[in-house]
Design a protein around this motif. Structure first.
Motif, PDB file in Angstrom:
ATOM      1  N   PRO A  62       0.819  -1.222   0.000  1.00  0.00           N
ATOM      2  CA  PRO A  62       0.000   0.000   0.000  1.00  0.00           C
ATOM      3  C   PRO A  62       0.848   1.265   0.000  1.00  0.00           C
ATOM      4  O   PRO A  62       0.449   2.285  -0.566  1.00  0.00           O
ATOM      5  CB  PRO A  62      -0.809  -0.123   1.287  1.00  0.00           C
ATOM      6  CG  PRO A  62      -0.775  -1.541   1.638  1.00  0.00           C
ATOM      7  CD  PRO A  62       0.542  -2.058   1.161  1.00  0.00           C
ATOM      8  N   LEU A  63       2.014   1.166   0.617  1.00  0.00           N
ATOM      9  CA  LEU A  63       2.862   2.349   0.657  1.00  0.00           C
ATOM     10  C   LEU A  63       3.408   2.681  -0.727  1.00  0.00           C
ATOM     11  O   LEU A  63       3.495   3.849  -1.120  1.00  0.00           O
ATOM     12  CB  LEU A  63       4.011   2.137   1.645  1.00  0.00           C
ATOM     13  CG  LEU A  63       3.591   2.131   3.120  1.00  0.00           C
ATOM     14  CD1 LEU A  63       4.769   1.756   4.001  1.00  0.00           C
ATOM     15  CD2 LEU A  63       3.042   3.486   3.520  1.00  0.00           C
ATOM     16  N   LEU A  64       3.746   1.641  -1.436  1.00  0.00           N
ATOM     17  CA  LEU A  64       4.212   1.863  -2.801  1.00  0.00           C
ATOM     18  C   LEU A  64       3.096   2.485  -3.638  1.00  0.00           C
ATOM     19  O   LEU A  64       3.310   3.422  -4.422  1.00  0.00           O
ATOM     20  CB  LEU A  64       4.667   0.540  -3.416  1.00  0.00           C
ATOM     21  CG  LEU A  64       5.260   0.622  -4.817  1.00  0.00           C
ATOM     22  CD1 LEU A  64       6.522   1.455  -4.830  1.00  0.00           C
ATOM     23  CD2 LEU A  64       5.552  -0.771  -5.368  1.00  0.00           C
ATOM     24  N   GLN A  65       1.933   1.940  -3.412  1.00  0.00           N
ATOM     25  CA  GLN A  65       0.771   2.489  -4.107  1.00  0.00           C
ATOM     26  C   GLN A  65       0.576   3.959  -3.736  1.00  0.00           C
ATOM     27  O   GLN A  65       0.302   4.803  -4.582  1.00  0.00           O
ATOM     28  CB  GLN A  65      -0.463   1.673  -3.696  1.00  0.00           C
ATOM     29  CG  GLN A  65      -1.709   1.980  -4.512  1.00  0.00           C
ATOM     30  CD  GLN A  65      -1.670   1.254  -5.847  1.00  0.00           C
ATOM     31  OE1 GLN A  65      -0.894   0.335  -6.011  1.00  0.00           O
ATOM     32  NE2 GLN A  65      -2.472   1.686  -6.799  1.00  0.00           N
ATOM     33  N   PHE A  66       0.770   4.211  -2.495  1.00  0.00           N
ATOM     34  CA  PHE A  66       0.613   5.587  -2.013  1.00  0.00           C
ATOM     35  C   PHE A  66       1.627   6.510  -2.666  1.00  0.00           C
ATOM     36  O   PHE A  66       1.332   7.644  -3.040  1.00  0.00           O
ATOM     37  CB  PHE A  66       0.772   5.607  -0.498  1.00  0.00           C
ATOM     38  CG  PHE A  66       0.841   6.997   0.065  1.00  0.00           C
ATOM     39  CD1 PHE A  66      -0.297   7.783   0.154  1.00  0.00           C
ATOM     40  CD2 PHE A  66       2.046   7.519   0.508  1.00  0.00           C
ATOM     41  CE1 PHE A  66      -0.234   9.060   0.666  1.00  0.00           C
ATOM     42  CE2 PHE A  66       2.112   8.800   1.024  1.00  0.00           C
ATOM     43  CZ  PHE A  66       0.970   9.573   1.096  1.00  0.00           C
ATOM     44  N   ALA A  67       2.835   5.984  -2.813  1.00  0.00           N
ATOM     45  CA  ALA A  67       3.886   6.811  -3.403  1.00  0.00           C
ATOM     46  C   ALA A  67       3.517   7.254  -4.813  1.00  0.00           C
ATOM     47  O   ALA A  67       3.867   8.345  -5.247  1.00  0.00           O
ATOM     48  CB  ALA A  67       5.195   6.034  -3.413  1.00  0.00           C
ATOM     49  N   TYR A  68       2.793   6.396  -5.489  1.00  0.00           N
ATOM     50  CA  TYR A  68       2.471   6.706  -6.880  1.00  0.00           C
ATOM     51  C   TYR A  68       1.073   7.263  -7.077  1.00  0.00           C
ATOM     52  O   TYR A  68       0.745   7.730  -8.165  1.00  0.00           O
ATOM     53  CB  TYR A  68       2.630   5.453  -7.740  1.00  0.00           C
ATOM     54  CG  TYR A  68       4.053   5.183  -8.140  1.00  0.00           C
ATOM     55  CD1 TYR A  68       4.882   4.415  -7.338  1.00  0.00           C
ATOM     56  CD2 TYR A  68       4.584   5.710  -9.311  1.00  0.00           C
ATOM     57  CE1 TYR A  68       6.192   4.173  -7.694  1.00  0.00           C
ATOM     58  CE2 TYR A  68       5.890   5.473  -9.672  1.00  0.00           C
ATOM     59  CZ  TYR A  68       6.698   4.709  -8.865  1.00  0.00           C
ATOM     60  OH  TYR A  68       7.992   4.467  -9.224  1.00  0.00           O
ATOM     61  N   THR A  69       0.263   7.172  -6.094  1.00  0.00           N
ATOM     62  CA  THR A  69      -1.121   7.618  -6.299  1.00  0.00           C
ATOM     63  C   THR A  69      -1.606   8.602  -5.248  1.00  0.00           C
ATOM     64  O   THR A  69      -2.701   9.139  -5.364  1.00  0.00           O
ATOM     65  CB  THR A  69      -2.078   6.422  -6.296  1.00  0.00           C
ATOM     66  OG1 THR A  69      -2.008   5.792  -5.020  1.00  0.00           O
ATOM     67  CG2 THR A  69      -1.728   5.436  -7.382  1.00  0.00           C
ATOM     68  N   SER A  70      -0.823   8.764  -4.207  1.00  0.00           N
ATOM     69  CA  SER A  70      -1.233   9.591  -3.077  1.00  0.00           C
ATOM     70  C   SER A  70      -2.389   8.985  -2.300  1.00  0.00           C
ATOM     71  O   SER A  70      -2.963   9.629  -1.454  1.00  0.00           O
ATOM     72  CB  SER A  70      -1.661  10.991  -3.519  1.00  0.00           C
ATOM     73  OG  SER A  70      -0.740  11.524  -4.385  1.00  0.00           O
TER      74      SER A  70
END
Length: 666
Positions: free
Chosen positions: A88-96
């Motif tokens: 999820p953090l990686l996702q967050f990095a790319y999608t906020s």
DNA sequence: CGCGTCTGTCATGTT
DNA sequence: CAAACATGACAGACG
């Protein structure tokens, strides 16, 4: 004349969508493994990514990547970082956007902490975790906020002991649960949005009071019997605790809705984004009027008050998107809350307007309430007088803007507006959110829908009557134009309801009727001069809506009971099997013991050369559980030698002989 | 077309 | 006693 204009004038074009678009494209590249220059290994799984993105989001990656010794294209994360936490953090990095659920929130938090993820405040977790995990004992009832100060005071005195739900307003980063059509209980946090919606819980007092605590403890004799029989409230209560938490989140945070049932689409277009995110502003899609207003509003707002940071510069693409969006009514999440939906928000007006208005309102109305901050989020309803004053001053200009916008939002049916602008004395002239509710009510009449918001759909699936009640209460009444995902029955019913409401020219929203508590409802009826037809309609719709919700709750309870009983059955079956095994094991041991005893007896008898009397005594010590079968031949032999006088019954039955209870001889 | 499921509604009992 | 709520029963829509 042309010469007057200096040729050296510099114009700056600032795109409000550029940054988010770049991020979006980077994410696309990542998905296609384009230009990715680093591989992150977590628990054996590898993730391709861009160094620059990772480094810009995480201290850990920055250090790793910039470290002269770590030029490798593979970064293995420490063991403490789990897959569930990192993904999820990686996702967050790319999608906020941070997708998390109750299951992985702790891991995410831990991973974010280890990796030093920026823009993820610990405070957010600190705020949410208790909501997730500590509300098991029942979430705090949420004080319903109304416009009327008297009402607030009255309710507060009534619900004084109840914990305030604390509307959460976010300053810089907004925690925004976003729809996810997956059945998972995930909530997306959208930090990148600068909208702050002020959410409350209109009917949450009731619903929480009745159901939010612990579902199994709901009234109802038969259900209580079920619960007593099951004594397994944990399952349901756990569910509810989570739901309570989410409910509070929902009530506390700015939530946005979308009308599209498509997950991907929704995720992309979830937020009402003031930063001009192209994936935003879904809320307004539903009304053509709003689309029209949009264009004018953006200029009006901007010119009136720069301080309000109204960012409504939407790209052409956005406009096209908005215009081409489904004509279906858009569910405006705001309207589901007690705090009124503010069309300003959906127009992209900076939340501070609404926020300050809301704060002011609450501060005035709810002097007992608390103020707290979470990750920059203001939990409204300050009890500090100076904050009230500050808020007043601060929002003066904004109020003007809001008033202006509100004026823009007056639709053709002024009756609605007038009712609410005039309603509840003491508030009508304030630019508080409640007044804006006039708009929201119109909206809700025209645009509310149950299935339009996947966020709520998700929660509807969570088997929590709280959601159910809130969600469906709101949705069930007015939405009539949404026919895609709803059954014809519902659609027709709701449509006819809305239609009927228009027919009888009901001066207020049907939602309003349904969600009011008894006192408020009666007060409303007193205040309004209604025709017989209107009265009948109002009572009918209220009765039916409440009954509908009750039926839904009832069914859910039933399902819960069935589930609990099923669990109980399974448990008992397992227990039974265990006991059967234990019995056979003990039986086996008993047989072994008997054999041992028999062998010993035989030895004793043969070695001691016992007298028949002694043998009799010995035989009398045997039990049916462990008959000393080895003694029988000896006793028989002795008895035959010494005559039957000693033991007349021996020949009759060996069992009798060996059984002390049936042995009549002395 | 029958069947099961879902959901809204009504009637009735309980709180 | 009225209102809210729970629940059984029924009907219609849908897959």
């Amino acid at each position: 004349m042309a010469g007057l204009a200096p040729r050296s004038s510099v114009f700056t074009f600032e795109s409000t969508v550029h940054s988010s678009q770049v991020l979006h494209r980077l994410n696309e590249q990542r998905c296609r493994d384009m230009l990715c220059d680093v591989t992150v290994l977590v628990e054996g799984q590898s993730f391709r990514a861009h160094r620059s993105v990772l480094a810009s989001c995480s201290e850990y990656f920055l250090q790793k990547i910039s470290s002269p010794t770590q030029h490798g294209a593979v970064i293995t994360l420490p063991e403490e970082v789990t897959l569930a936490g990192f993904e999820p953090l990686l996702q967050f990095a790319y999608t906020s956007k941070l997708n998390f659920g109750k299951d992985n929130v702790l891991e995410i938090r831990s991973s974010a902490s280890i990796l030093g993820f920026r823009d993820l405040d610990e405070a957010c977790f600190d705020f949410l975790l208790p909501k997730f995990f500590l509300s098991r004992n029942g979430s705090a009832p949420i004080v319903r906020k109304t416009c009327c100060r008297k009402e607030c005071k009255r309710r507060l005195s009534k619900e004084n002991s109840a914990t305030d739900s604390d509307d959460v307003l976010l300053d810089d980063k907004e925690v925004k649960p976003v729809a996810d059509s997956s059945p998972k209980r995930d909530v997306t946090w959208d930090y990148n949005k600068s909208v702050s919606n002020k959410m409350g819980s209109q009917n949450s007092t009731r619903s929480l009071g009745a159901e939010g605590k612990n579902e199994p403890v709901i009234q109802g004799p038969k259900y209580r019997k079920f619960q007593l029989a099951c004594e397994k409230g944990m399952f349901a209560s756990e569910k509810c605790s989570f739901n309570s938490a989410v409910s509070e989140i929902r009530n506390g945070f700015a939530l946005s809705c979308l009308s599209c049932p498509n997950k991907v689409h929704c995720e992309k277009q979830t937020t009402v984004d003031l930063t001009g995110n192209p994936n935003s502003n879904k809320c307004i899609e539903s009304k053509a009027e709003v689309q029209e207003v949009w264009k004018t509003e953006k200029h009006n707002v901007k010119s009136e008050n720069c301080e309000s940071k109204v960012v409504v510069d939407i790209s052409k693409e956005e406009k096209t998107k908005i215009k081409t969006l489904s004509p279906k009514p858009s569910p405006i999440l705001c309207e589901r809350s007690s705090l009124p939906f503010c069309p300003l928000m959906c127009l992209g007006v900076d939340a501070t307007i609404t926020q300050s208005m809301g704060n002011e309102k609450c501060a005035v109305n709810n002097t007992e309430s608390k103020t707290s901050r979470v990750s920059g989020a203001i939990i409204s309803c300050s009890s500090q007088q100076n904050e009230i004053e500050n808020s007043r001053e601060r929002s003066t200009v904004k109020k003007e803007t809001a008033d202006h916008l509100r004026e823009q939002f007056r639709f053709s049916k002024d009756a609605y507006q007038q009712n609410f602008l005039d309603c509840e004395a003491g508030c009508s002239t304030d630019a508080c959110g409640e007044c804006v509710q006039g708009s929201s009510l119109q909206w809700s009449n025209l645009a509310s829908t149950k299935t339009g918001c996947p966020f709520y759909q998700d929660f509807d699936q969570m088997n929590c009557p709280m959601f159910e009640s809130e969600g469906t209460t709101q949705s069930s009444v007015n939405s009539g134009e949404d026919g895609d995902s709803e059954t014809e029955t519902e659609g027709d019913s709701e449509f006819s309801t809305a239609e009927r409401a228009l027919q009888v020219q009901l001066p207020f929203s049907v939602d309003w009727i349904v969600n009011l508590n008894r006192n408020d409802f009666q007060q409303l009826l007193k205040q309004q001069v209604l025709t017989q037809e209107q009265l009948e309609f109002v009572h009918d719709i209220r009765r039916r809506s409440k009954n509908r919700l009750a039926a839904q709750r009832c069914r859910k309870r039933k399902l819960d009971c069935i589930y609990n009983l099923q669990c109980e059955i399974n448990k008992l079956k397992t227990e039974r099997e265990k006991l059967i095994l234990e019995r056979s094991r003990l039986s086996q041991r008993k047989m072994e013991t008997c054999h041992t005893v028999n062998a010993l007896c035989r030895r004793v008898c043969s070695e001691a050369n016992l007298h028949p009397d002694q043998l009799q005594v010995l035989a009398s010590c045997t039990s049916s559980d462990c008959p000393l079968s080895s003694l029988v031949p000896q006793i028989d032999a002795l008895l035959s030698q010494h005559g039957s006088s000693l033991h007349p019954k021996t020949s009759a039955s060996q069992e009798d002989t060996l059984n002390p209870h049936t042995d009549t001889s002395t």
